[in-house]
Design a protein around this motif. Sequence first.
Motif, mmCIF file in Angstrom:
data_model
loop_
_atom_site.group_PDB
_atom_site.id
_atom_site.type_symbol
_atom_site.label_atom_id
_atom_site.label_comp_id
_atom_site.label_asym_id
_atom_site.label_seq_id
_atom_site.Cartn_x
_atom_site.Cartn_y
_atom_site.Cartn_z
ATOM 1 N N ARG A 1 -15.421 -8.073 -30.222
ATOM 2 C CA ARG A 1 -14.617 -7.453 -31.284
ATOM 3 C C ARG A 1 -13.960 -8.488 -32.188
ATOM 4 N N THR B 1 -11.140 -9.363 -36.559
ATOM 5 C CA THR B 1 -11.282 -8.245 -35.629
ATOM 6 C C THR B 1 -12.071 -7.118 -36.290
ATOM 7 N N GLU C 1 -9.412 -2.410 -33.314
ATOM 8 C CA GLU C 1 -8.078 -2.695 -32.776
ATOM 9 C C GLU C 1 -8.231 -3.312 -31.384
ATOM 10 N N GLU D 1 -5.956 -5.036 -28.018
ATOM 11 C CA GLU D 1 -4.680 -5.310 -27.368
ATOM 12 C C GLU D 1 -4.797 -6.584 -26.552
ATOM 13 N N VAL E 1 -0.748 -5.706 -30.200
ATOM 14 C CA VAL E 1 -1.948 -5.036 -30.686
ATOM 15 C C VAL E 1 -2.306 -5.594 -32.052
ATOM 16 N N PRO F 1 -4.626 -5.203 -35.368
ATOM 17 C CA PRO F 1 -5.396 -4.143 -36.033
ATOM 18 C C PRO F 1 -6.796 -4.612 -36.397
ATOM 19 N N ALA F 2 -7.678 -3.697 -36.678
ATOM 20 C CA ALA F 2 -9.002 -4.040 -37.193
ATOM 21 C C ALA F 2 -8.845 -4.737 -38.539
#
Length: 404
Positions: free
Chosen positions: A63, A296, A299, A301, A307, A309-310
């Motif tokens: 990711r 990313t 999303e 963690e 966290v 974000p995208a």
Amino acid sequence: MAEAPSEPIAFPFPDPPSVCELPPELAEIRDGQSVVEVKFPDGISGWMVTKHADVRKVLVDSRFSSKVMATAAAAMSETETGKLMNESLVGMDAPEHTRLRKLVTKAFTARRVETLRPRITELVGQLLDELETLPRPVDLVKNFSVPLPVRVICELLGVPAGDQDTFHAWSNALLGDWQQVVEKEAATVSLVNYFGELIAVKRENPADDLISELIAISDGDSTLTEREIIALSIGILSAGHETTANQISMFLVTLLHNPEELDKLRDNREAIPKAVDELLRFVPLTTTGGIIPRLTTAEVELSGGQVLPAGAVVLPAVATANRDPEVFEDGERLNVTRENNPHLAFGAGIHHCLGAQLARIELQEALGAILDRMPQVRLAVPESELRLKSASIIRGLESLPITW
């Protein structure tokens, strides 16, 4: 979710007072927030991740994309530099990355690279022979640290010896400060043109080198294009010598700064392989230890509950991960006999450094030979007079005057 600072922190950080120190901001971030928002010189904001577990996650979790980051950089610029970044291994994700890496991995297997050790030992000896004829003090950077890995990687690729100095100048510009756009572009264009011409020569007269091997693969595999061979060659050249060149000098000055650790190596040459890995852990390659940010794609963690974000730019701070007290006992101290050493100096996951074993061999042979030939090696100037290169992504010394 962890509370974040209200304002991004300006990055990169100012140089510390000594070349043997890290910017104090790094440890403050790691031991405080562990994930902080930073603002780069171009005004873009991103997140710096500093804990070992989180940095490793950034490096191995799909990711966190290298390709999306490289594609975004290329989209902002139609320059050759931007295109090359998008076409290089460091700018790819699987499965595209997997296909290209598989083709060059066999040239860098531990067994094959180990066969290069005698030639590396020979080159080290030749350079030290030349260095010992010079009036003292001698600049180790100019006369040893730079020419050794240049010669090694150029011989591996098949670059003629007469072109090696020019190659270093181009590579140095390519890895210069990210704001030196004109210099980077000129160097990239020169390298692309040069390798295009060299490939034509090798196609007519193949030799026992990596470029000839890639040409042979391309002749039987239409998915490997000439442009991909060029991008692979430039990537291997830059990553394969610029990093090691700086590490040789930085490792020596770090040992001289820690005389009790240097004495351990003087008394026990068998400890040098462990010492090299400890120096890889302790001495960061860049200010943060990492070079390539990620973006990313979803999303994510992290371990502290933060966290991301995208679409977030993420900079993995390998330098602080490699001193994380949760992983390394007394991690802020150099210990050349350290046993448990899961450092991330060569990265992790699919982008783990292709030439890691080659770098280890060069560093082992270089440090071992310096201690054998110059057991009383020492700085010829006060440490406070040493300066880091001012316009380089890679953390290295402008010069290292030594005597013995």
